[in-house]
Design a protein around this motif. Structure first.
Motif, PDB file in Angstrom:
ATOM      1  N   UNK A   1       0.600  -1.192   0.192  1.00 62.35           N
ATOM      2  CA  UNK A   1       0.156   0.012  -0.038  1.00 62.35           C
ATOM      3  C   UNK A   1       0.858   1.177   0.127  1.00 62.35           C
ATOM      4  N   UNK A   2       1.999   1.204   0.741  1.00 66.25           N
ATOM      5  CA  UNK A   2       2.840   2.374   0.713  1.00 66.25           C
ATOM      6  C   UNK A   2       3.803   2.443  -0.648  1.00 66.25           C
ATOM      7  N   UNK A   3       3.699   1.514  -1.273  1.00 65.14           N
ATOM      8  CA  UNK A   3       4.730   1.554  -2.530  1.00 65.14           C
ATOM      9  C   UNK A   3       5.954   0.940  -2.481  1.00 65.14           C
ATOM     10  N   UNK A   4       6.733   0.478  -3.357  1.00 64.08           N
ATOM     11  CA  UNK A   4       7.947  -0.017  -3.102  1.00 64.08           C
ATOM     12  C   UNK A   4       8.838   0.440  -4.343  1.00 64.08           C
ATOM     13  N   UNK A   5      10.223   0.250  -4.171  1.00 64.36           N
ATOM     14  CA  UNK A   5      11.013   0.719  -5.257  1.00 64.36           C
ATOM     15  C   UNK A   5      10.558   0.051  -6.691  1.00 64.36           C
ATOM     16  N   UNK A   6      10.115  -1.082  -6.653  1.00 65.90           N
ATOM     17  CA  UNK A   6       9.767  -1.587  -7.918  1.00 65.90           C
ATOM     18  C   UNK A   6       8.449  -0.990  -8.571  1.00 65.90           C
ATOM     19  N   UNK A   7       7.581  -0.737  -7.658  1.00 66.07           N
ATOM     20  CA  UNK A   7       6.377  -0.160  -8.198  1.00 66.07           C
ATOM     21  C   UNK A   7       6.708   1.054  -8.698  1.00 66.07           C
ATOM     22  N   UNK A   8       7.502   2.050  -7.861  1.00 63.52           N
ATOM     23  CA  UNK A   8       7.721   3.121  -8.437  1.00 63.52           C
ATOM     24  C   UNK A   8       8.573   3.406  -9.669  1.00 63.52           C
ATOM     25  N   UNK A   9       9.316   2.500  -9.817  1.00 59.82           N
ATOM     26  CA  UNK A   9      10.297   2.531 -11.111  1.00 59.82           C
ATOM     27  C   UNK A   9       9.188   2.330 -12.398  1.00 59.82           C
ATOM     28  N   UNK A  10       8.539   1.168 -12.028  1.00 56.88           N
ATOM     29  CA  UNK A  10       7.450   1.001 -13.113  1.00 56.88           C
ATOM     30  C   UNK A  10       6.552   2.034 -13.566  1.00 56.88           C
ATOM     31  N   UNK A  11       5.994   2.471 -12.366  1.00 53.96           N
ATOM     32  CA  UNK A  11       5.063   3.693 -12.616  1.00 53.96           C
ATOM     33  C   UNK A  11       5.703   4.943 -13.237  1.00 53.96           C
ATOM     34  N   UNK A  12       6.822   5.249 -12.949  1.00 51.80           N
ATOM     35  CA  UNK A  12       7.464   6.518 -13.266  1.00 51.80           C
ATOM     36  C   UNK A  12       8.461   6.287 -14.566  1.00 51.80           C
TER      37      UNK A  12
END
Length: 553
Positions: A25-36
């Protein structure tokens, strides 16, 4: 394996996205990289490394990301392949279905092999930098800084006796794998007992005459094997094995043949472990020994260059890996050349004194427009360290007349310009008359020559080099110069992070090429970590202060 380029990479599957966002729910490094940043890599980035025909290969853009994640978390190939199957954040970054079984761990080794074979070891880092540049987070012409650290090779440290024994054992194993029948015919029966196990697993004779006899026997066995390989009936495949070539190099350095008798061997006197072509291990012939300050190691050096502009993330722009015995000064020009080829030439480059010389200051400015900032190497003469003594700065150099004027008003009588030799620095040497120096009342402040037959000798650089170094030292003493150079210290934090969180200081593989690939991949993984931190606004961690130190505040 062949690569068949696919249409644009599809988005993250809906089930994978839903579960990943619910679990993280707070996001992870992998989620941020894929989204941004998206996938960073595409299959087209590696198309030249694959043949056009064959079984379809696993998507190389995914393997590139897995490689960086693997170095980020210090995982083995098996652990990385298992993480692809089991971790939801990895599946999100890679755009995989929840039920995707991933791939066999050997695919990662094959992918690294393709990068090495295609001389594409820097491609992962280059693509990450391109992504940052496309996002406006990296520009040329800014400020950069460089520093180095030691890297320990993935081999055991061997003493001299262990080295020669293990080198012969490695050659025997290599020949046994390719030409077993030939080796069986020429090998002495006692060799199987003597070289069947690793040398460090054996109980070697105690130091003294027994140890000397053992070493002489090993040397004789090695010469016997080399003589057999040199005969016309020897199999060519065995004579050209890399392990046999290492055996030749080690024996040429450490043994002499004993003339007459049974043609035995004698260990040569110790030749030291300083710079040179000494093999330290038969299993990593690129690793070298070095002693620097209080650190002694066998392996490599890695030089990291990072950006340090205000208002932008600090990204590693280049990772330069060399054998340990290569001095830092020899890497300044190559680093500048690589940065220029990447289109990332800095306006200011902050380095320590190991990277600085007068030639470097001039070359960096004239060839690349780089202002090389750092302390010049100190003059180690005793006159520079004793108050009241006459140092070079106390003499007036009249280059037009080719004379030097001492503080007591005497002129030098000789002026010789030494031509620059390959690998050597040009300099000028001038000398004063011995009679003038003997009669001088300031002799004790000027020279320590006891014979009285030689006057003071000055050695200094040609005009351009002398002025460049003098200007660097003058700036170093100003407030602005000290403030600017203080910014170089930040690269030590980058080295600390790379060592502690990314395992930079221990080679995972053997050989300079593979170790260089590890360091380039580690630099790319570190950049992904910093880009994710920059995007999410995560500040740099403050310097830790102990409870006792806080009492002083």
């Amino acid at each position: 394996m062949s690569l068949r380029l696919q249409p644009p990479i599809p988005p993250v599957p809906e089930d994978t996205a839903r579960v990943a966002r619910a679990a993280c729910r707070t996001g992870t490094r992998c989620l941020v990289l894929r989204d941004q940043l998206g996938t960073v890599f595409t299959d087209a980035d590696f198309a030249d490394l694959y043949p056009r025909r064959g079984q379809p290969a696993y998507a190389p853009w995914r393997l590139a990301l897995v490689t960086l994640l693997q170095f980020r978390e210090g995982l083995s190939d098996r652990q990385a392949a298992e993480a692809v199957r089991a971790r939801i954040d990895w599946k999100y970054l890679l755009g995989l279905e929840l039920a995707d079984p991933g791939f066999d761990h050997s695919v990662l080794c094959e992918f690294r092999g393709r990068l090495l074979a295609g001389e594409a070891t820097g491609r992962l880092l280059a693509r990450v930098l391109d992504t940052a540049r496309e996002g406006g987070l990296l520009k040329a012409g800014g400020r950069q800084r460089t520093d180095s650290t030691h890297v320990i090779a993935a081999v055991r440290d061997l003493n001299r006796v262990e080295l020669v024994g293990e080198t012969l054992r490695a050659a025997l194993n290599a020949i046994a794998s390719t030409e077993p029948d030939w080796l069986r015919a020429i090998a002495s029966p006692v060799w199987h007992e003597r070289y069947a196990r690793r040398i460090e697993d054996m109980r070697l004779p105690e130091a003294g005459p027994k140890r000397d006899v053992y070493v002489a026997i090993v040397g004789t066995d090695g010469f016997h094997l080399l003589d057999a390989l040199a005969r016309p009936d020897a199999p060519p495949a065995a004579a050209t094995l890399p392990a046999v070539e290492v055996l030749r190099r080690v024996w040429a350095r450490h043994f002499d043949r004993v003339e007459g008798g049974d043609g035995g061997a004698r260990l040569r006197p110790v030749q030291g472990r300083g710079p040179g072509d000494r093999v330290e291990s038969p299993y990593d012939t690129d690793a070298r020994f070095r002693a620097k300050s209080s650190t002694r190691w066998t392996g490599y050096m890695v030089h990291l260059t990072e950006s340090c502009d205000e208002g932008a993330p600090r990204l590693v722009l280049h990772a330069d890996t060399t054998p340990a015995n290569v001095h830092e000064a020899s890497r300044t020009a190559p680093i500048h050349a690589v940065l220029a080829a990447k289109g990332l030439t800095p306006a200011e480059h902050l380095v320590d004194s190991a990277y600085i010389s007068a030639d470097h200051l001039i070359t960096a400015r004239e060839q690349h427009g780089i202002d090389l900032v750092g302390p010049g190497r100190r003059n180690l003469s005793w006159q520079n360290h004793i108050e009241g003594a006459f140092s070079l700065d106390d003499f007036v150099l009249d280059r037009d007349r080719r004379v030097a004027l001492c503080p007591e008003g005497k002129e030098s009588t000789s002026w010789a310009e030494q031509p620059k030799q390959p690998g050597q620095r040009a300099f000028i040497r001038t000398q004063f008359r011995a009679a003038d120096c003997r009669a001088c009342g300031s002799r004790e402040r000027c020279t320590r020559s006891r014979s009285g037959y030689q006057g003071r000798v000055l050695t200094f650089l040609p005009k351009r080099e002398h002025e460049a170094l003098a200007a660097a030292r003058a700036r170093e003493g100003t407030a602005n110069g000290k403030s600017l150079y203080a910014k170089r210290q930040g690269v030590e934090g980058t080295l600390s992070q790379a060592v502690r969180a990314f395992g930079l200081r221990r080679a995972r593989y053997r050989g300079l090429a593979k170790t260089g690939l590890q360091h380039a991949s580690t630099a790319a993984a570190l950049n992904l970590d910093r880009l994710a931190a920059w995007i999410t606004g995560r500040p740099l961690a403050p310097t830790r202060v102990s409870s006792f130190a806080r009492l002083a505040a």
